[in-house]
Design a protein around this motif. Structure first.
Motif, PDB file in Angstrom:
ATOM      1  N   SER A 295       0.878  -1.239   0.086  1.00 18.18           N
ATOM      2  CA  SER A 295      -0.637  -0.053   0.698  1.00 18.18           C
ATOM      3  C   SER A 295       1.159   1.054   0.022  1.00 18.18           C
TER       4      SER A 295
ATOM      5  N   VAL B  49       2.584   1.451  -3.751  1.00 15.85           N
ATOM      6  CA  VAL B  49       1.110   2.338  -4.265  1.00 15.85           C
ATOM      7  C   VAL B  49       1.150   3.312  -4.750  1.00 15.85           C
TER       8      VAL B  49
ATOM      9  N   TRP C 294      -6.929   8.103  -3.025  1.00 12.24           N
ATOM     10  CA  TRP C 294      -6.662   8.182  -4.659  1.00 12.24           C
ATOM     11  C   TRP C 294      -6.773   9.048  -5.473  1.00 12.24           C
TER      12      TRP C 294
END
Length: 271
Positions: A25, A28, A40
């Motif tokens: 995570s 990312v 995001w």
């Protein structure tokens, strides 16, 4: 395996997921367009670009790497000497006391170690004028104090299970003890030395509590910067820096694994 041991396999998967999903995570979200690390906003590499211009964060990272490398090297040297004394000189006076003193940092709370070292450095400065203030030197000395214990345990275990017949044969043939150590003993315990070096480097890079006690102005390590920034929210630049560190560490571990694998295969072919 899953059909024979479904419960154990499920627990294994949950354990690995608990360990590695947060790291995935983090990687990312280091490519997240949004400044919010939990939202995001699209793919972007802008935080890596801004990381290059973040002087304080890069300085803290470089300081941690530099102290970590010096700490690991000194810890391997001192830990190897301590392990040799504990394994090869069992009849030496003070052997038990040395063993207790070497392994004490393993079970001592970090806050106790940090406070005691701070008091020690203050007393030394008042008596002999060194170290002058708290900074890189005091952080390095503090890290070596507890990292050496881990290296000693690793090398001691390797020495205790090592076949000494090769060393004894070399000594019977007239080789000096120093030459035997560098030509025979050292190569045989090299994997333990490498493991100790990597562990000492990791412990130094990860330390926050002890470094907070013995550091001073201008000597802020990376964990201290990250911890202080958490109060205001984690910046995506920290995610980017952590991703770079993870990549470098993964590459180093991969290279070390390949080298050890080739060395083992070469031994099997020669045998």
């Amino acid at each position: 395996m899953f059909k024979r041991y479904p419960f154990l396999f499920s627990v294994l998967l949950l354990g690995y997921a608990f360990l590695y999903l947060p790291i995935i995570s983090l990687i990312v979200y280091s490519f997240n367009e949004s400044r919010l690390v939990t939202v995001w906003g699209g793919f972007s590499t802008k935080w890596y670009g801004e990381l290059v211009n973040n002087g304080p964060l890069l300085d803290a990272a470089w300081l941690s790497i530099k102290i970590g490398a010096m700490n690991a090297t000194l810890s391997v040297v001192l830990g190897t000497l301590a392990a040799l004394a504990l394994v090869r000189f069992r009849n030496l006076r003070g052997h038990q006391s040395l063993g207790v003193m070497v392994t004490a940092p393993l079970v001592m709370p970090e806050i106790i170690i940090g406070l005691s070292l701070l008091l020690l450095f203050v007393a030394m400065e008042q008596l002999i004028g060194w170290p002058a203030g708290r900074g890189q030197v005091t952080i390095l000395l503090a890290h070596v104090t507890f990292s050496m214990a881990y290296v000693t345990v690793i090398v001691q275990s390797r020495l205790a299970h090592m076949d000494r017949s090769i060393e004894e044969a070399a000594l019977d043939l007239g080789a000096r003890p120093v030459k035997v150590f560098f030509r025979i003993t050292l190569p045989m315990i090299a994997p333990a030395l490498m493991a100790g070096w990597l562990l000492a480097f990791t412990l130094s890079m990860d330390d926050l509590v002890i470094a907070s006690f013995v550091s001073g102005p201008g000597s802020t390590t990376l964990p201290m910067v990250v911890y202080s920034s958490v109060r205001l929210g984690v910046s995506p630049q920290i995610n980017a820096l952590a991703t770079i560190i993870i990549g470098v560490v993964a590459m180093a571990v991969l290279i070390a694994g390949v080298v050890l694998y080739r060395k083992e295969m070469r031994k099997q072919q020669e045998g």
